[in-house]
Design a protein around this motif. Structure first.
Motif, mmCIF file in Angstrom:
data_model
loop_
_atom_site.group_PDB
_atom_site.id
_atom_site.type_symbol
_atom_site.label_atom_id
_atom_site.label_comp_id
_atom_site.label_asym_id
_atom_site.label_seq_id
_atom_site.Cartn_x
_atom_site.Cartn_y
_atom_site.Cartn_z
ATOM 1 N N GLU A 365 0.830 -1.204 0.000
ATOM 2 C CA GLU A 365 0.000 0.000 0.000
ATOM 3 C C GLU A 365 0.866 1.257 0.000
ATOM 4 N N TYR A 366 0.218 2.372 -0.340
ATOM 5 C CA TYR A 366 0.864 3.678 -0.200
ATOM 6 C C TYR A 366 -0.194 4.693 0.181
ATOM 7 N N ASN A 367 0.249 5.805 0.764
ATOM 8 C CA ASN A 367 -0.645 6.885 1.170
ATOM 9 C C ASN A 367 0.101 8.192 0.968
ATOM 10 N N TYR A 368 -0.429 9.072 0.113
ATOM 11 C CA TYR A 368 0.235 10.337 -0.222
ATOM 12 C C TYR A 368 -0.660 11.495 0.194
ATOM 13 N N ASN A 369 -0.079 12.474 0.866
ATOM 14 C CA ASN A 369 -0.789 13.699 1.232
ATOM 15 C C ASN A 369 0.133 14.885 0.985
ATOM 16 N N ALA A 370 -0.440 15.951 0.428
ATOM 17 C CA ALA A 370 0.398 17.118 0.105
ATOM 18 C C ALA A 370 -0.412 18.396 0.164
ATOM 19 N N MET A 371 0.254 19.460 0.599
ATOM 20 C CA MET A 371 -0.247 20.807 0.450
ATOM 21 C C MET A 371 0.580 21.477 -0.647
ATOM 22 N N GLN A 372 -0.068 21.999 -1.657
ATOM 23 C CA GLN A 372 0.621 22.625 -2.782
ATOM 24 C C GLN A 372 0.210 24.093 -2.883
ATOM 25 N N ALA A 387 6.021 30.106 -9.454
ATOM 26 C CA ALA A 387 6.678 29.580 -8.259
ATOM 27 C C ALA A 387 5.718 28.626 -7.571
ATOM 28 N N ASN A 388 6.238 27.511 -7.108
ATOM 29 C CA ASN A 388 5.378 26.558 -6.405
ATOM 30 C C ASN A 388 6.138 25.928 -5.252
ATOM 31 N N TYR A 389 5.385 25.599 -4.227
ATOM 32 C CA TYR A 389 5.936 24.948 -3.041
ATOM 33 C C TYR A 389 5.041 23.774 -2.681
ATOM 34 N N THR A 390 5.649 22.642 -2.369
ATOM 35 C CA THR A 390 4.915 21.437 -1.989
ATOM 36 C C THR A 390 5.439 20.920 -0.657
ATOM 37 N N TRP A 391 4.523 20.693 0.241
ATOM 38 C CA TRP A 391 4.820 20.037 1.520
ATOM 39 C C TRP A 391 4.093 18.707 1.492
ATOM 40 N N GLN A 392 4.837 17.608 1.493
ATOM 41 C CA GLN A 392 4.219 16.330 1.187
ATOM 42 C C GLN A 392 4.789 15.216 2.050
ATOM 43 N N LYS A 393 4.101 14.094 2.021
ATOM 44 C CA LYS A 393 4.605 12.873 2.641
ATOM 45 C C LYS A 393 3.998 11.681 1.915
ATOM 46 N N THR A 394 4.874 10.740 1.559
ATOM 47 C CA THR A 394 4.447 9.482 0.954
ATOM 48 C C THR A 394 4.815 8.360 1.895
ATOM 49 N N LEU A 395 3.803 7.648 2.384
ATOM 50 C CA LEU A 395 3.999 6.525 3.278
ATOM 51 C C LEU A 395 3.714 5.232 2.530
#
Length: 633
Positions: A365-372, A387-395
């Motif tokens: 499995e995987y789980n991805y969450n991000a604020m863009q 310009a773009n900024y991403t705060w993310q995590k892939t588990l």
């Protein structure tokens, strides 16, 4: 070999059908609905040159892989038609999206979002199907099952052209028993199978965002993005080594104690001042061994290990056996008994006629969450930027860096201990790119008259790309076989009593006086450069990372630490020179890594027992500048 010249030939069909429509409910709201249907036929190997496990009637593939009397056969025999797995016909993928441009005329929202029509709220959901690993992962079944390929080698050839050359034909036995396959694989042979009802992995994706026009041809957008799947493909080893349910681990602990007691007694004698024959005679009753010694107080019998063949490589005084015990590696000790054929039927593996019994299944499995966050300016008045900024995590519990999806677990009964940040996860990413044209020359506000003046001051353009991101995850590892065999232990994390924050504070780029560049605080390293004194050695002052105790797995969170960050600027300067209405000369100067900033790459230095633990030995590309001229007509 029979069928020489035939290679593996895989075939399958994928049919896709789409439905899509759009409704505008009112001037401010639009809605899109879509449905995608995909049909994947089972993969077929049409040349019959790979093998699969035989699945008896009424049995599952799991039971077939763990059946000691099992055998392999030509792939496609279980289902017929050369198919490795069943057709997958239930793949319906809905797509829903909307866009809403609200007009808040009064109240709090009207104050936050004035001037109706300048704000858009968007969202969507999609279910997709991913088949990019279908061929490579399925082909691993054939790679795992030996029997249709073989080789013979002739050495010391001294032939002339035209001399006859006879190469003995390898013997092939199909069907092929697991026992025969295992004997040829050093008693740790591999068999592989595919869940015949395996499904094409599906992934669910969702996003919700708000976009606001700021004026000056510029817009700001912020989004939440989510993706997940609980049916990714992965091979797991069903034939996991068992040291906990049969008394083996208990005997291992007693062997550790026996070894420690006898080595302490020998050290005491050696420090007594005896020498020569007297010393030899005093040491004789205390040979270095893991076994019971009646001359040593506290020494214990080893009821489990004594029932294994106590000769040859498995003897209690064998150097390799002693080393496994000293280093706390029961998995390696058990593997040693297996590969030497000295188990005498002791149940170390569910299927004693196989070493590895791997199954390709929907079990990851995987789980991805991000604020863009993104700011965009349309090209106007000679300026464009984004310009773009991403705060993310892939588990995930399987990073998937292996194309064939072979990723054995440390413990099948505790799959969640491997759930953590993916190896490719990057927590923070910032990107900027822009173009600026100098306001001089033809069509510009200044110095826009005269052809020669335009050729001199006009047509200048500058552009750049800026990339800044945190590093990929770094995890201190103890890849020793403290619980399972060697291969499944490759990604086992180390042990520590520090908190998450305390561990993180130990890591970062450090330039040492001797020229080394480390990613770890040198105060936690032993003189050898390892983070431990060596497997089986006592601790030292300042030690923060420890080997995993025998019979356990690591307790450090996977992907806890960000590796070295990355910063780069690429830039270009362009001069367009108009020759006439139909011809133009373009001169370009481009710089990659403009500031010649050093971006370190930590590489494979995460083993805490390695003398290169945390050493940074490489970096990304240094600055490169290139000049170019282009004639356009």
């Amino acid at each position: 070999v029979p069928g020489a010249g035939l290679s593996q030939n895989y075939e399958h069909e994928n049919y896709s059908f789409y439905f899509n429509d759009q409704w505008r409910i009112k001037p401010t709201i639009s809605l899109n609905l879509g449905l995608r249907y995909e049909m994947f036929t089972g993969l077929r190997e049409t040349n019959g040159v790979i093998l699969e496990p035989n699945i008896p009637a009424g049995s599952t593939i799991e039971q077939a892989l763990l059946n000691p009397q099992g055998f392999t056969q030509i792939a496609g025999t279980n289902l017929g038609g050369n198919k490795l797995f069943q057709n997958d016909f239930n793949n319906f993928g809905p797509v829903v999206s909307f866009a809403w441009s609200p007009n808040f005329e009064n109240g709090v929202l009207g104050g936050i979002f004035p001037n109706g029509g300048r704000t858009v709220i968007r969202g969507g959901y999609r279910k997709s199907f991913v088949n990019d690993t279908m061929l490579r992962a399925s082909a691993s079944e054939g790679d795992a099952n030996a029997g249709l390929r073989g080789s013979n080698t002739l050495n010391n050839l001294n032939l002339r052209a035209g001399d006859p050359l006879t190469i003995p034909q390898p013997s092939l036995a199909i069907p092929r028993s697991y026992a025969l396959n295992n004997a040829l694989g050093g008693l740790l042979g591999t068999i592989g199978g595919i869940d015949t009802d395996i499904q094409i992995p599906s992934t669910h994706e969702f996003n919700l965002g708000i976009q606001r026009e700021l004026g000056f041809q510029t817009a700001l957008e912020i989004r939440y993005v989510h993706g997940r799947s609980k049916q990714l493909w992965r091979y797991v080893d069903l034939n996991q080594l068992d040291i906990t349910n049969n008394g083996f681990l208990g005997d291992f602990f007693r062997a550790q104690q026996n070894l420690a007691l006898v080595e302490a007694r020998r050290a005491q004698i050696q420090s007594s001042g005896l020498s020569g024959a007297a010393l030899t005679a005093a040491l004789a009753p205390f040979p270095v061994s893991i076994g019971f010694n009646p001359n040593v107080t506290g020494s214990q019998q080893l009821p489990v290990l004594a029932n294994l063949t106590n000769t040859g490589g498995a003897a209690f005084n064998n150097a390799s056996v002693i080393q496994f015990v000293r280093e706390g590696r029961p998995g390696s000790l058990a593997q040693n008994y297996i590969t030497l054929g000295l188990t005498n039927g002791f149940p170390l593996l569910p299927n004693p006629n196989a070493g590895v019994a791997r199954l390709l299944c929907n079990c990851s499995e995987y789980n991805y969450n991000a604020m863009q966050l993104e700011v965009r300016k349309r090209f106007s008045q000679g300026l464009y930027f984004q310009a773009n900024y991403t705060w993310q995590k892939t588990l995930t519990d399987s990073s998937g860096s292996e194309q064939s999806r072979v990723d054995p677990r440390i413990d099948n009964l505790r799959p969640r201990i491997e759930y953590g940040r993916a190896d490719y996860d990057v927590a923070h990413v910032f990107n900027f790119n822009g173009i600026y044209e100098l306001p001089f020359g033809k069509g510009k506000p200044f110095l826009n008259e005269g052809s020669w003046l335009n050729r001199l001051v006009g047509g200048w353009q500058f552009s750049g790309i800026v990339a800044l991101q945190t590093g990929a995850p770094f995890t201190p590892l103890d890849p020793r076989s403290t619980f399972n065999r060697t291969t499944p232990s490759a990604n086992q994390t180390a042990f520590s009593n520090l908190s998450r924050e305390e561990l993180r504070s130990l890591f970062g780029v450090r330039r040492m006086p001797d020229g080394r560049i480390l990613f770890v605080d040198p105060s936690v390293l032993a003189p050898s450069g390892a983070a431990t004194g060596g497997a089986g050695s006592p601790t030292f002052e300042g030690q923060a990372l420890f080997n995993v105790p025998a019979g356990q797995v690591g307790n450090i969170e996977r992907g806890l630490i960000n590796g070295p960050s990355y910063f780069n600027i690429d830039a270009s300067m362009i001069k367009n020179i108009a020759i006439n209405e139909r011809m133009r000369l373009q001169l370009r100067a481009e710089a990659f890594n403009l500031l010649n900033h050093t971006n370190f790459f930590i590489g494979n230095t995460d083993d805490i027992n390695s003398t290169t633990f945390g050493v940074i030995g490489s970096a990304f590309t240094a600055r490169r500048v290139q000049l170019a001229a282009r004639f356009e007509f």
